[in-house]
Design an enzyme around this catalytic site. Structure first.
Site, PDB file in Angstrom:
ATOM      1  N   HIS A  22       0.863  -1.184   0.000  1.00 43.89           N
ATOM      2  CA  HIS A  22       0.000   0.000   0.000  1.00 43.89           C
ATOM      3  C   HIS A  22       0.898   1.231   0.000  1.00 43.89           C
ATOM      4  O   HIS A  22       1.577   1.534   0.981  1.00 43.89           O
ATOM      5  CB  HIS A  22      -0.902  -0.008   1.236  1.00 43.89           C
ATOM      6  CG  HIS A  22      -2.011   0.995   1.193  1.00 43.89           C
ATOM      7  ND1 HIS A  22      -3.123   0.835   0.402  1.00 43.89           N
ATOM      8  CD2 HIS A  22      -2.158   2.179   1.832  1.00 43.89           C
ATOM      9  CE1 HIS A  22      -3.926   1.877   0.569  1.00 43.89           C
ATOM     10  NE2 HIS A  22      -3.361   2.703   1.430  1.00 43.89           N
ATOM     11  N   LYS A 167      -9.981   6.668  -4.024  1.00 45.28           N
ATOM     12  CA  LYS A 167      -8.958   7.646  -3.653  1.00 45.28           C
ATOM     13  C   LYS A 167      -7.616   7.169  -4.168  1.00 45.28           C
ATOM     14  O   LYS A 167      -7.272   5.991  -4.019  1.00 45.28           O
ATOM     15  CB  LYS A 167      -8.917   7.841  -2.133  1.00 45.28           C
ATOM     16  CG  LYS A 167      -7.961   8.939  -1.699  1.00 45.28           C
ATOM     17  CD  LYS A 167      -8.193   9.344  -0.253  1.00 45.28           C
ATOM     18  CE  LYS A 167      -7.502   8.453   0.725  1.00 45.28           C
ATOM     19  NZ  LYS A 167      -7.521   8.990   2.093  1.00 45.28           N
ATOM     20  N   LYS A 169      -3.512   7.630  -4.018  1.00 44.57           N
ATOM     21  CA  LYS A 169      -2.377   8.134  -3.253  1.00 44.57           C
ATOM     22  C   LYS A 169      -1.323   8.652  -4.235  1.00 44.57           C
ATOM     23  O   LYS A 169      -0.751   7.869  -5.014  1.00 44.57           O
ATOM     24  CB  LYS A 169      -1.785   7.022  -2.388  1.00 44.57           C
ATOM     25  CG  LYS A 169      -2.681   6.585  -1.251  1.00 44.57           C
ATOM     26  CD  LYS A 169      -2.706   7.627  -0.145  1.00 44.57           C
ATOM     27  CE  LYS A 169      -3.400   7.100   1.097  1.00 44.57           C
ATOM     28  NZ  LYS A 169      -3.390   8.093   2.195  1.00 44.57           N
ATOM     29  N   ASP A 198      -5.156  11.906  -2.515  1.00 46.89           N
ATOM     30  CA  ASP A 198      -4.533  12.204  -1.221  1.00 46.89           C
ATOM     31  C   ASP A 198      -3.043  12.403  -1.466  1.00 46.89           C
ATOM     32  O   ASP A 198      -2.354  11.497  -1.929  1.00 46.89           O
ATOM     33  CB  ASP A 198      -4.764  11.049  -0.247  1.00 46.89           C
ATOM     34  CG  ASP A 198      -4.223  11.332   1.146  1.00 46.89           C
ATOM     35  OD1 ASP A 198      -3.707  12.450   1.376  1.00 46.89           O
ATOM     36  OD2 ASP A 198      -4.331  10.449   2.012  1.00 46.89           O
ATOM     37  N   GLU A 224      -6.957  15.910  -0.874  1.00 45.77           N
ATOM     38  CA  GLU A 224      -6.660  15.768   0.549  1.00 45.77           C
ATOM     39  C   GLU A 224      -5.228  16.183   0.865  1.00 45.77           C
ATOM     40  O   GLU A 224      -4.283  15.702   0.244  1.00 45.77           O
ATOM     41  CB  GLU A 224      -6.890  14.309   0.970  1.00 45.77           C
ATOM     42  CG  GLU A 224      -6.667  14.033   2.436  1.00 45.77           C
ATOM     43  CD  GLU A 224      -7.015  12.613   2.816  1.00 45.77           C
ATOM     44  OE1 GLU A 224      -6.702  12.215   3.965  1.00 45.77           O
ATOM     45  OE2 GLU A 224      -7.595  11.884   1.979  1.00 45.77           O
ATOM     46  N   ASP A 249      -6.378  16.698   6.658  1.00 46.21           N
ATOM     47  CA  ASP A 249      -6.182  15.423   7.336  1.00 46.21           C
ATOM     48  C   ASP A 249      -5.042  15.544   8.335  1.00 46.21           C
ATOM     49  O   ASP A 249      -5.253  15.696   9.524  1.00 46.21           O
ATOM     50  CB  ASP A 249      -5.908  14.312   6.326  1.00 46.21           C
ATOM     51  CG  ASP A 249      -5.641  12.970   7.002  1.00 46.21           C
ATOM     52  OD1 ASP A 249      -5.942  12.831   8.201  1.00 46.21           O
ATOM     53  OD2 ASP A 249      -5.127  12.051   6.351  1.00 46.21           O
ATOM     54  N   LYS A 273     -10.812  11.282  12.223  1.00 44.67           N
ATOM     55  CA  LYS A 273     -10.090  10.068  12.588  1.00 44.67           C
ATOM     56  C   LYS A 273     -10.053   9.950  14.101  1.00 44.67           C
ATOM     57  O   LYS A 273      -9.512  10.825  14.784  1.00 44.67           O
ATOM     58  CB  LYS A 273      -8.672  10.078  12.010  1.00 44.67           C
ATOM     59  CG  LYS A 273      -8.646  10.048  10.483  1.00 44.67           C
ATOM     60  CD  LYS A 273      -7.240   9.951   9.933  1.00 44.67           C
ATOM     61  CE  LYS A 273      -7.257   9.844   8.408  1.00 44.67           C
ATOM     62  NZ  LYS A 273      -5.895   9.742   7.838  1.00 44.67           N
ATOM     63  N   GLU A 327     -13.830   6.134   4.446  1.00 43.36           N
ATOM     64  CA  GLU A 327     -12.841   5.242   3.833  1.00 43.36           C
ATOM     65  C   GLU A 327     -12.498   4.106   4.798  1.00 43.36           C
ATOM     66  O   GLU A 327     -11.347   3.711   4.930  1.00 43.36           O
ATOM     67  CB  GLU A 327     -11.590   6.017   3.422  1.00 43.36           C
ATOM     68  CG  GLU A 327     -10.918   6.768   4.563  1.00 43.36           C
ATOM     69  CD  GLU A 327      -9.704   7.566   4.113  1.00 43.36           C
ATOM     70  OE1 GLU A 327      -9.662   7.986   2.946  1.00 43.36           O
ATOM     71  OE2 GLU A 327      -8.809   7.770   4.958  1.00 43.36           O
TER      72      GLU A 327
END
Length: 373
Positions: A22, A167, A169, A198, A224, A249, A273, A327
C-alpha cells in the site's frame, strides 16, 4: 452499590499480512501492525480496542511500539482501579496526566466503550448519542501506482458493488506523471465513480496551486492535504483558489486543531479520525466544530483492522451529515483476521452491528498466532 473497577489492561502488537503493498507519499506498507487493547473489569466484562498507525513514525508521532510501551508503563496504570463505567472521568484523567498520545488514548477509550456497551446491552453508537443510519458508504484506495492496474481494480470493485468512490495516493512521484495517472483513471471511470486524491503533504504551495487547478478542472472531486500541515497560510490560499474542495487530514492532530482550521477557513472538508483526536467521543467534538463552521465531513481511517474500523463506524453513524462518505476499508486490505466474524461490506456500504459493544469477538487462537513475540 460498589463501582465496577478497571482491573487489568493489556496491549498486544499484532502484525497482519495485506493483500498488496500500500503506497503512500511517505511510506509503502508491506503489512499492517495493530495494537490490540484488552481492558478487563471487575464485573468480568472485557472491552477491546485498537490503536493503529500508518507507517509508524513515517506518518506521525506514535508508533505501535511506543503505543504499547506508553500503555504498559504509564497510561494503563492511570486507569487501573478507576470506575470502568465512568468513561468521561477516565479519559479526563488520562488527558490531565499525559499530553498527546491520541492513538493510544483512542484505543483505550474504544475498549472502555466496548465494555460499557456489553454491560448495558447496547451498541457503542447508542452510548455516543444514538445512530441515525445503519451503514456507511466506503471508499477504496487505489495505491498500486500502475494506471492500468488501478483502472482494472476499480472496474472490479464497481462490478461487485463494493466501492464506487476511489482515492488515489499521489505525491511520491513527479507531479506531471501523477496528474496524468489520476486524470486517466477519472476518464476511464467517468461518472460511474467519484475519484479523489490524497497527497499526504508532499507538494509545496507553488506546485499545489497548479496541480489543484488541473485536478479540479478534470473532474477530481476532492484533494486531501496537498501541502504541509504547518503551512497554514498556504492552506488558506489553496482552499480559496482550488476548483476542487481541499480536505484537511494531517492538519488535524487534535480537537483544538479543528477549531483553529475552521476559524481560519483553511479547509472545506475535515477528515475525521478517532486515532488523531483521542477516541470516538473526541472525534465527535471535532465533528461538532466542523458542523458549526459549515465544514463538510468525511470519515477517515488509519487503516485499522476490524476493531478500530468499527469503533470509528459507531461514531460516524451518529452524525447528521457525512457528506463525503468514509474510507473505512482497513479490514479489506488484510488477508487475515483476529476476530471471529469480519465486518460486513455490501452494496458499497459497511454495515454497523446493533449487537452490544462494538459487536466483535476476538479469535483467541488467531490473535495468539499473529501476536508479535
Amino acid at each position: 452499590m460498589s463501582p465496577i473497577l478497571i482491573e487489568r489492561i493489556q496491549a498486544i502488537i499484532v502484525d497482519l499480512p495485506t493483500i498488496r503493498p500500500h503506497k503512500l507519499a511517505m511510506h509503502t506498507m508491506q503489512q499492517q501492525t495493530l495494537v490490540i487493547i484488552r481492558v478487563r473489569c471487575s464485573d468480568g466484562i472485557e472491552g477491546i480496542g485498537e490503536s493503529t498507525t500508518i507507517g509508524g513514525l513515517a506518518y506521525g508521532n506514535e508508533s505501535p511500539e511506543s503505543i504499547k510501551q506508553n500503555i504498559d508503563s504509564h497510561l494503563g496504570a492511570l486507569l487501573v482501579g478507576q470506575d470502568a463505567a465512568n468513561i468521561n472521568a477516565a479519559m479526563l484523567r488520562l488527558d490531565k496526566a499525559a499530553k498527546g498520545n491520541t492513538f493510544a488514548k483512542s484505543g483505550l477509550e474504544s475498549a472502555l466503550l466496548d465494555a460499557q456497551g456489553k454491560r448495558l446491552g447496547l451498541p457503542v453508537s447508542e452510548l455516543l448519542g444514538g445512530r441515525v443510519r445503519d451503514s456507511l458508504e466506503v471508499a477504496w484506495t487505489l495505491a498500486s501506482g500502475d494506471t492500468a492496474k488501478d483502472i482494472e481494480e476499480a472496474e472490479r470493485m464497481l462490478d461487485i458493488r463494493r466501492h464506487r468512490i476511489f482515492k488515489l495516493k499521489i505525491g511520491a512521484g513527479e507531479v506531471n506523471a501523477d496528474l496524468k495517472h489520476v486524470i486517466a483513471i477519472k476518464q476511464a471511470l467517468g461518472e460511474r465513480a467519484s475519484v479523489r486524491v490524497d497527497v499526504n503533504q508532499a507538494w509545496d504551495e507553488s506546485v499545489a496551486m497548479r496541480a489543484c487547478r488541473i485536478l479540479g478542472d478534470n473532474g477530481i472531486d476532492l484533494i486531501e492535504q496537498p501541502i504541509s500541515r504547518i503551512n497554514r497560510g498556504g492552506q488558506i490560499r489553496l482552499n480559496q483558489r482550488s476548483p476542487a474542495p481541499i480536505m484537511a487530514d494531517e492538519s488535524i492532530e487534535s480537537v483544538e486543531d479543528a477549531f483553529s482550521l475552521a476559524a481560519d477557513g483553511a479547509a472545506s472538508i475535515f477528515a475525521l479520525k478517532i486515532a488523531k483526536n483521542g477516541g470516538p467521543r473526541a472525534v465527535l467534538r471535532t465533528a461538532q466544530i466542523a458542523e458549526a463552521a459549515g465544514v463538510a465531513l468525511y470519515g477517515g481511517t488509519m487503516l485499522e483492522g476490524a476493531i478500530g474500523t468499527l469503533a470509528s463506524a459507531h461514531a460516524f453513524v451518529t452524525l447528521n451529515k457525512l457528506t463525503w462518505g468514509t474510507e473505512l476499508f482497513g479490514p479489506l486490505l488484510l488477508t487475515e483476521e483476529i476476530v471471529t466474524e469480519a465486518p460486513v461490506y455490501r452494496d458499497f456500504q459497511l454495515e454497523v452491528p446493533r449487537t452490544p459493544g462494538l459487536g466483535l469477538t476476538l479469535d483467541e487462537e488467531r490473535l495468539a498466532f499473529f501476536a508479535r513475540k
